[in-house]
Design a protein around this motif. Structure first.
Motif, PDB file in Angstrom:
ATOM      1  N   ALA A  18     -33.147   7.715   5.129  1.00 32.55           N
ATOM      2  CA  ALA A  18     -31.970   6.855   4.933  1.00 32.55           C
ATOM      3  C   ALA A  18     -31.839   5.863   6.093  1.00 32.55           C
ATOM      4  O   ALA A  18     -31.557   4.675   5.883  1.00 32.55           O
ATOM      5  CB  ALA A  18     -30.714   7.706   4.797  1.00 32.55           C
ATOM      6  N   LEU A  19     -32.054   6.344   7.303  1.00 36.60           N
ATOM      7  CA  LEU A  19     -31.981   5.452   8.472  1.00 36.60           C
ATOM      8  C   LEU A  19     -33.104   4.416   8.456  1.00 36.60           C
ATOM      9  O   LEU A  19     -32.900   3.277   8.855  1.00 36.60           O
ATOM     10  CB  LEU A  19     -32.022   6.260   9.769  1.00 36.60           C
ATOM     11  N   TYR A  20     -34.284   4.803   8.002  1.00 39.49           N
ATOM     12  CA  TYR A  20     -35.401   3.854   7.926  1.00 39.49           C
ATOM     13  C   TYR A  20     -35.000   2.644   7.080  1.00 39.49           C
ATOM     14  O   TYR A  20     -35.385   1.517   7.376  1.00 39.49           O
ATOM     15  CB  TYR A  20     -36.638   4.482   7.295  1.00 39.49           C
ATOM     16  N   GLY A  21     -34.259   2.888   6.009  1.00 35.65           N
ATOM     17  CA  GLY A  21     -33.858   1.793   5.122  1.00 35.65           C
ATOM     18  C   GLY A  21     -32.787   0.900   5.709  1.00 35.65           C
ATOM     19  O   GLY A  21     -32.588  -0.224   5.253  1.00 35.65           O
ATOM     20  N   GLU A  22     -32.078   1.359   6.739  1.00 33.87           N
ATOM     21  CA  GLU A  22     -31.011   0.574   7.367  1.00 33.87           C
ATOM     22  C   GLU A  22     -31.509  -0.266   8.534  1.00 33.87           C
ATOM     23  O   GLU A  22     -30.792  -1.122   9.035  1.00 33.87           O
ATOM     24  CB  GLU A  22     -29.915   1.506   7.896  1.00 33.87           C
ATOM     25  N   VAL A  23     -32.720   0.022   8.996  1.00 33.67           N
ATOM     26  CA  VAL A  23     -33.236  -0.615  10.207  1.00 33.67           C
ATOM     27  C   VAL A  23     -34.284  -1.660   9.847  1.00 33.67           C
ATOM     28  O   VAL A  23     -35.207  -1.409   9.083  1.00 33.67           O
ATOM     29  CB  VAL A  23     -33.834   0.451  11.159  1.00 33.67           C
ATOM     30  N   HIS A  51     -35.038  11.495  17.668  1.00 36.63           N
ATOM     31  CA  HIS A  51     -33.593  11.563  17.912  1.00 36.63           C
ATOM     32  C   HIS A  51     -32.922  12.544  16.950  1.00 36.63           C
ATOM     33  O   HIS A  51     -31.992  13.255  17.329  1.00 36.63           O
ATOM     34  CB  HIS A  51     -32.956  10.182  17.786  1.00 36.63           C
ATOM     35  N   ILE A  52     -33.392  12.585  15.724  1.00 34.10           N
ATOM     36  CA  ILE A  52     -32.819  13.517  14.749  1.00 34.10           C
ATOM     37  C   ILE A  52     -33.113  14.965  15.164  1.00 34.10           C
ATOM     38  O   ILE A  52     -32.234  15.821  15.122  1.00 34.10           O
ATOM     39  CB  ILE A  52     -33.350  13.221  13.327  1.00 34.10           C
ATOM     40  N   ILE A  61     -27.872   7.269  16.848  1.00 33.24           N
ATOM     41  CA  ILE A  61     -29.208   6.682  16.677  1.00 33.24           C
ATOM     42  C   ILE A  61     -29.096   5.181  16.463  1.00 33.24           C
ATOM     43  O   ILE A  61     -29.847   4.398  17.054  1.00 33.24           O
ATOM     44  CB  ILE A  61     -29.959   7.371  15.516  1.00 33.24           C
ATOM     45  N   ARG A  62     -28.141   4.750  15.619  1.00 37.66           N
ATOM     46  CA  ARG A  62     -27.941   3.311  15.413  1.00 37.66           C
ATOM     47  C   ARG A  62     -27.575   2.628  16.728  1.00 37.66           C
ATOM     48  O   ARG A  62     -28.045   1.526  17.011  1.00 37.66           O
ATOM     49  CB  ARG A  62     -26.842   3.076  14.373  1.00 37.66           C
ATOM     50  N   ASP A  63     -26.706   3.271  17.518  1.00 34.74           N
ATOM     51  CA  ASP A  63     -26.304   2.699  18.811  1.00 34.74           C
ATOM     52  C   ASP A  63     -27.498   2.571  19.753  1.00 34.74           C
ATOM     53  O   ASP A  63     -27.622   1.576  20.468  1.00 34.74           O
ATOM     54  CB  ASP A  63     -25.206   3.550  19.457  1.00 34.74           C
ATOM     55  N   ILE A  64     -28.365   3.567  19.757  1.00 33.61           N
ATOM     56  CA  ILE A  64     -29.568   3.514  20.606  1.00 33.61           C
ATOM     57  C   ILE A  64     -30.464   2.354  20.173  1.00 33.61           C
ATOM     58  O   ILE A  64     -30.948   1.572  21.002  1.00 33.61           O
ATOM     59  CB  ILE A  64     -30.335   4.856  20.547  1.00 33.61           C
ATOM     60  N   ASP A  71     -28.251  -6.363  17.938  1.00 36.78           N
ATOM     61  CA  ASP A  71     -27.514  -6.172  16.681  1.00 36.78           C
ATOM     62  C   ASP A  71     -28.353  -6.512  15.457  1.00 36.78           C
ATOM     63  O   ASP A  71     -28.148  -5.964  14.382  1.00 36.78           O
ATOM     64  CB  ASP A  71     -26.241  -7.031  16.665  1.00 36.78           C
ATOM     65  N   TYR A  72     -29.291  -7.424  15.619  1.00 33.88           N
ATOM     66  CA  TYR A  72     -30.089  -7.900  14.491  1.00 33.88           C
ATOM     67  C   TYR A  72     -30.943  -6.809  13.868  1.00 33.88           C
ATOM     68  O   TYR A  72     -31.338  -6.915  12.713  1.00 33.88           O
ATOM     69  CB  TYR A  72     -30.970  -9.071  14.954  1.00 33.88           C
ATOM     70  N   VAL A  73     -31.222  -5.739  14.607  1.00 26.13           N
ATOM     71  CA  VAL A  73     -32.113  -4.693  14.108  1.00 26.13           C
ATOM     72  C   VAL A  73     -31.506  -3.944  12.918  1.00 26.13           C
ATOM     73  O   VAL A  73     -32.237  -3.388  12.111  1.00 26.13           O
ATOM     74  CB  VAL A  73     -32.522  -3.720  15.241  1.00 26.13           C
ATOM     75  N   LEU A  74     -30.193  -3.961  12.795  1.00 26.59           N
ATOM     76  CA  LEU A  74     -29.533  -3.281  11.680  1.00 26.59           C
ATOM     77  C   LEU A  74     -29.290  -4.272  10.549  1.00 26.59           C
ATOM     78  O   LEU A  74     -28.841  -5.390  10.781  1.00 26.59           O
ATOM     79  CB  LEU A  74     -28.203  -2.673  12.137  1.00 26.59           C
ATOM     80  N   PHE A  75     -29.565  -3.848   9.334  1.00 26.29           N
ATOM     81  CA  PHE A  75     -29.302  -4.712   8.184  1.00 26.29           C
ATOM     82  C   PHE A  75     -27.807  -4.943   8.003  1.00 26.29           C
ATOM     83  O   PHE A  75     -27.392  -5.970   7.495  1.00 26.29           O
ATOM     84  CB  PHE A  75     -29.899  -4.121   6.895  1.00 26.29           C
TER      85      PHE A  75
END
Length: 133
Positions: A18-23, A51-52, A61-64, A71-75
């Motif tokens: 799930a995180l892979y799809g957000e990054v 991290h998991i 993990i998102r904050d790291i 900020d651009y790394v997150l969709f």
């Protein structure tokens, strides 16, 4: 994702996917790290899995990732003062365009009335128009 990249715990593996799809892949930019074959994407997936397994939450993990890549790394970047322009610009353009449209239409008053020509002026105009023929 490569076969060796799966976590043994199904719940943790689902979180990782799930995180892979957000990054966003920082090399491919319009591709998630789940779909990217770039080396940096593989490194990012490995970091997320690590991290998991360390017990970090998805938010941590998102904050790291955001601290490391921006900020651009997150969709779906967080709302912050630095991203306020990005979030508010479409609404601002829409409101500004609407205001300009209203002001442009409001400035147009009724057409000025034209006075009819007096008989003398009409005769003179007719004479001028007939002189060219």
């Amino acid at each position: 994702m490569l076969p060796g990249e799966a976590l043994s715990d199904k719940t943790q593996d689902d979180r990782a996917r799930a995180l892979y799809g957000e990054v966003r892949c920082v090399v491919c930019q319009n591709e998630s790290i789940a779909d990217s074959s770039a080396d940096i994407a593989a490194d990012m997936r490995r970091d997320i899995r690590a991290h998991i397994t360390e017990g970090k939450s998805d938010r941590e993990i998102r904050d790291i990732l955001r601290a490391r890549y921006g900020d651009y790394v997150l969709f779906r970047p967080r709302f912050a003062l630095s991203t306020a322009l990005l979030w508010g610009l479409p609404l601002g353009v829409l409101i500004g365009g609407g205001a300009i449209f209203v002001l442009m239409n409001r400035r147009k008053g009724p057409e000025p009335e034209t006075d009819a020509l007096s008989p003398e002026e009409q005769a003179r105009l007719d004479a001028l128009l007939n002189r060219d023929q």
